[in-house]
Design an enzyme around this catalytic site. Structure first.
Site, PDB file in Angstrom:
ATOM      1  N   GLY A  68      46.279  38.608  36.115  1.00 22.59           N
ATOM      2  CA  GLY A  68      45.788  36.642  37.021  1.00 22.59           C
ATOM      3  C   GLY A  68      45.566  36.584  35.597  1.00 22.59           C
ATOM      4  O   GLY A  68      46.269  35.981  34.864  1.00 22.59           O
ATOM      5  N   ASP A  75      39.079  37.592  42.808  1.00 20.40           N
ATOM      6  CA  ASP A  75      38.624  36.638  44.069  1.00 20.40           C
ATOM      7  C   ASP A  75      37.859  36.391  44.811  1.00 20.40           C
ATOM      8  O   ASP A  75      37.617  34.925  45.037  1.00 20.40           O
ATOM      9  CB  ASP A  75      40.120  36.657  45.060  1.00 20.40           C
ATOM     10  N   LYS A 132      40.040  41.877  45.366  1.00 18.33           N
ATOM     11  CA  LYS A 132      41.376  41.407  44.710  1.00 18.33           C
ATOM     12  C   LYS A 132      42.443  41.500  44.925  1.00 18.33           C
ATOM     13  O   LYS A 132      42.071  42.342  46.105  1.00 18.33           O
ATOM     14  CB  LYS A 132      40.733  42.832  43.535  1.00 18.33           C
ATOM     15  N   GLY A 133      43.782  41.554  44.553  1.00 22.85           N
ATOM     16  CA  GLY A 133      44.785  41.482  45.227  1.00 22.85           C
ATOM     17  C   GLY A 133      45.280  39.711  45.430  1.00 22.85           C
ATOM     18  O   GLY A 133      46.662  39.526  45.785  1.00 22.85           O
ATOM     19  N   GLY A 145      46.822  38.720  43.493  1.00 22.91           N
ATOM     20  CA  GLY A 145      48.138  38.371  42.706  1.00 22.91           C
ATOM     21  C   GLY A 145      48.914  39.675  42.672  1.00 22.91           C
ATOM     22  O   GLY A 145      49.938  40.034  42.209  1.00 22.91           O
ATOM     23  N   GLU A 184      45.851  47.770  40.136  1.00 21.27           N
ATOM     24  CA  GLU A 184      44.618  47.449  39.544  1.00 21.27           C
ATOM     25  C   GLU A 184      43.480  48.591  39.879  1.00 21.27           C
ATOM     26  O   GLU A 184      42.614  48.865  38.842  1.00 21.27           O
ATOM     27  CB  GLU A 184      43.957  46.295  39.625  1.00 21.27           C
ATOM     28  N   LYS A 219      34.411  31.762  42.868  1.00 17.81           N
ATOM     29  CA  LYS A 219      34.219  33.067  43.405  1.00 17.81           C
ATOM     30  C   LYS A 219      33.097  33.915  43.431  1.00 17.81           C
ATOM     31  O   LYS A 219      33.417  34.836  44.235  1.00 17.81           O
ATOM     32  CB  LYS A 219      34.925  34.190  42.233  1.00 17.81           C
TER      33      LYS A 219
HETATM   34  C1  5RP Z   1      45.577  40.520  40.920  1.00 15.78           C
HETATM   35  C2  5RP Z   1      44.039  40.062  41.187  1.00 15.78           C
HETATM   36  C3  5RP Z   1      43.005  39.269  40.246  1.00 15.78           C
HETATM   37  O1  5RP Z   1      42.761  39.488  39.720  1.00 15.78           O
HETATM   38  C4  5RP Z   1      42.736  37.956  40.966  1.00 15.78           C
HETATM   39  O2  5RP Z   1      43.301  37.113  42.211  1.00 15.78           O
HETATM   40  C5  5RP Z   1      41.892  36.700  40.353  1.00 15.78           C
HETATM   41  O3  5RP Z   1      43.302  36.182  39.418  1.00 15.78           O
HETATM   42  P1  5RP Z   1      43.015  34.389  38.579  1.00 15.78           P
HETATM   43  O4  5RP Z   1      42.255  35.203  37.697  1.00 15.78           O
HETATM   44  O5  5RP Z   1      44.257  34.483  39.064  1.00 15.78           O
HETATM   45  O6  5RP Z   1      42.061  33.785  39.495  1.00 15.78           O
HETATM   46  O7  5RP Z   1      42.964  41.247  41.536  1.00 15.78           O
HETATM   47  O8  5RP Z   1      46.113  41.144  41.631  1.00 15.78           O
END
Ligand code: 5RP
Length: 229
Positions: free
Chosen positions: A30, A87, A97-98, A100, A106, A124
């Site tokens: 991410g 997230d 999470k997820g 990304g 993960e 967050k």
């Molecule tokens: C990817 C994830 C990321 O860790 C999550 O989306 C946070 O991303 P970012 O640091 O870009 O806000 O779970 O699958």
């Protein structure tokens, strides 16, 4: 007042201090972890030696470009630590999470450590999970039936995630359903319920996995909190 990107960069630099010589670590995915990778890349140039297991093809690609040494998960035993973004984080350290699309790898990689360190900016941190649509990774076959079953659980909207107007395919060749629950009062039981739906591969609910959350605030401060055991 720092903007979101400044906070992510500061978090990346702060979290790099957790990586010590000789460690085998998990590296998340991410835009926050991006800054961690940049900082670790610098430290590798300065002599830091460690081995990483990536949580996505993207992280591996960026990290290799920076000189970070990677191994497959099955080539290593326990990971000393893993560092990743999230997230949403609730007050019990449960995570969504997820965002990304890397949640499956993960979760598998991060299950291999007792020390999962989450780096997030203060936006967050939430009382109750669910404002962020919960990503659920599903088999491509029959995905629309899984979508209906999740909707029937009281989920307001379930969207197939698209990229360039096509269904997004994850690193493991699955689809992602983004589930708008709005409020997840019981993440533990929702995680179990979702896992019981045929076709669900993994959910973005990371239950009792984070051991420490490092939060970056708008005023530039960074506070680390450990999950009580
Ligand atoms: C990817 C994830 C990321 O860790 C999550 O989306 C946070 O991303 P970012 O640091 O870009 O806000 O779970 O699958």
């Amino acid at each position: 007042m720092n903007n979101a990107d400044d906070i992510k960069k500061q978090l990346g630099i702060y979290a790099a201090d957790y990586v010590k010589n000789g460690m085998t670590i998990g590296l998340g995915t991410g835009t926050t972890v991006y800054w961690l990778l940049q900082e670790l890349g610098k430290r590798v140039q300065e002599g830091l030696q460690f081995t990483a297991v990536p949580t996505s093809a993207k992280t591996k690609e960026i990290g290799e470009g920076l000189g970070i040494k990677f191994k497959e998960l099955d080539e290593v035993d326990e990971l000393a630590i893993a560092i990743d973004g999230a997230d949403e984080v609730d007050k019990n350290f449960q995570l969504i999470k997820g965002g990304g699309a890397a949640l499956l790898q993960e979760k598998i990689v991060e299950a291999a450590t007792k020390n999962l360190i989450i780096i997030v900016d203060e936006r967050k941190m939430v009382d109750t999970l669910g404002k962020f649509p919960l990503p659920v990774e599903v088999i491509t076959f029959g995905w629309a039936h899984v979508q209906k079953r999740i909707q029937s659980l009281g989920c307001k909207k379930v969207d197939l995630r698209l990229r360039d107007n096509q269904p997004l395919l994850t690193d493991h060749q699955h689809y992602i359903l983004d589930c708008y629950f709005d409020k997840i009062d019981d993440p533990i039981s929702l995680n179990t319920t979702l896992h019981n739906i045929p076709g669900v591969v993994e959910t973005g609910l990371f239950i009792n996995m984070a051991s420490e959350v490092i939060t970056g605030y708008n005023d530039g401060s960074i506070i680390s909190t450990k999950r009580p055991v």
